[in-house]
Design a protein around this motif. Sequence first.
Motif, PDB file in Angstrom:
ATOM      1  N   ILE A  44      85.037  32.614 -62.684  1.00 21.26           N
ATOM      2  CA  ILE A  44      86.192  31.931 -62.085  1.00 21.26           C
ATOM      3  C   ILE A  44      86.671  31.209 -62.950  1.00 21.26           C
ATOM      4  CG2 ILE A  44      86.483  29.968 -60.488  1.00 21.26           C
ATOM      5  CD1 ILE A  44      83.914  30.808 -59.093  1.00 21.26           C
ATOM      6  N   TYR A  45      87.768  31.333 -63.360  1.00 22.28           N
ATOM      7  CA  TYR A  45      88.748  30.330 -64.125  1.00 22.28           C
ATOM      8  C   TYR A  45      89.535  29.294 -63.449  1.00 22.28           C
ATOM      9  CZ  TYR A  45      87.823  33.729 -67.916  1.00 22.28           C
ATOM     10  OH  TYR A  45      87.295  34.486 -68.821  1.00 22.28           O
ATOM     11  N   SER A  68      83.132  28.560 -64.038  1.00 22.63           N
ATOM     12  CA  SER A  68      81.802  29.108 -63.531  1.00 22.63           C
ATOM     13  C   SER A  68      81.896  30.726 -63.413  1.00 22.63           C
ATOM     14  CB  SER A  68      81.290  28.494 -62.426  1.00 22.63           C
ATOM     15  OG  SER A  68      82.217  28.628 -61.421  1.00 22.63           O
ATOM     16  N   TRP A  69      80.548  31.212 -63.125  1.00 25.61           N
ATOM     17  CA  TRP A  69      80.364  32.861 -62.932  1.00 25.61           C
ATOM     18  C   TRP A  69      79.101  32.810 -61.978  1.00 25.61           C
ATOM     19  CZ3 TRP A  69      79.623  30.199 -67.824  1.00 25.61           C
ATOM     20  CH2 TRP A  69      78.479  30.316 -68.245  1.00 25.61           C
ATOM     21  N   ALA A 116      81.022  27.520 -52.136  1.00 22.56           N
ATOM     22  CA  ALA A 116      81.987  26.396 -53.008  1.00 22.56           C
ATOM     23  C   ALA A 116      81.775  26.518 -54.467  1.00 22.56           C
ATOM     24  CB  ALA A 116      81.954  24.906 -52.582  1.00 22.56           C
ATOM     25  N   PRO A 117      81.657  27.868 -54.962  1.00 19.56           N
ATOM     26  CA  PRO A 117      81.271  27.841 -56.484  1.00 19.56           C
ATOM     27  C   PRO A 117      82.324  27.345 -57.670  1.00 19.56           C
ATOM     28  CG  PRO A 117      82.031  29.970 -55.598  1.00 19.56           C
ATOM     29  CD  PRO A 117      81.871  29.256 -54.619  1.00 19.56           C
ATOM     30  N   LEU A 125      76.810  28.951 -64.701  1.00 20.11           N
ATOM     31  CA  LEU A 125      76.042  30.014 -63.760  1.00 20.11           C
ATOM     32  C   LEU A 125      75.939  29.292 -62.326  1.00 20.11           C
ATOM     33  CD1 LEU A 125      74.353  32.725 -63.922  1.00 20.11           C
ATOM     34  CD2 LEU A 125      72.520  31.548 -64.098  1.00 20.11           C
ATOM     35  N   VAL A 126      76.201  30.065 -61.211  1.00 16.80           N
ATOM     36  CA  VAL A 126      76.111  29.879 -60.171  1.00 16.80           C
ATOM     37  C   VAL A 126      75.218  30.893 -59.381  1.00 16.80           C
ATOM     38  CG1 VAL A 126      77.086  29.205 -58.084  1.00 16.80           C
ATOM     39  CG2 VAL A 126      78.082  28.596 -60.022  1.00 16.80           C
TER      40      VAL A 126
END
Length: 182
Positions: free
Chosen positions: A99-100, A110-111, A152-153, A159-160
């Motif tokens: 996610i950018y 995050s990823w 909701a990342p 890291l999620v």
Amino acid sequence: MKTGPKNNKSSWSNPGTALRGLVSALDIDQQYNVLAAGTLTRQVGLYDAAGQGDCVGVFSLAGSESDDIIAGGGVTQVIWSSCGRYLYVVERKSEGAVIYDIRRTGQLLSWLSGRRAMTNQRMKVELAASQRTGDQDVWAGGTDGKLRYWEAPHLKQGLVAHTWEVAVHQGMCVLCFHCQCG
């Protein structure tokens, strides 16, 4: 639409605005009219005026902080959040998605981990508005027959891990999931 030179000897080559490789995924942000294009060489390019304008920028997924953890073998899906601020990038042969934060910093936010999609097949993710919070959640199927959900990342950094998972098809890939949330 010119995306970049065929070789490095071209006089107009600018690495910041030259997308290279076979374009394999496209999505237009409806709010800001920006086209995101992903390639099999793990690059993402952003273009104004729904792809009819100038290149805003190009970035590579290779070598990012998430690369060693979730890997990837070429972009198969780019998807804008409903607010137009976040760009979700999905790759083949990947254990996650990245996610950018495009509007604020243009940097990796995050990823998602644990996606279980180490295959050449196009295994998409879906964004769906949460009935409880209104935020966008992510749903994805895996090669292990499980459906996974990340709550909701885009509100997290780094890291999620998935929030929830359920086995929906024993021993088979869950290739595509379309959520119809009220």
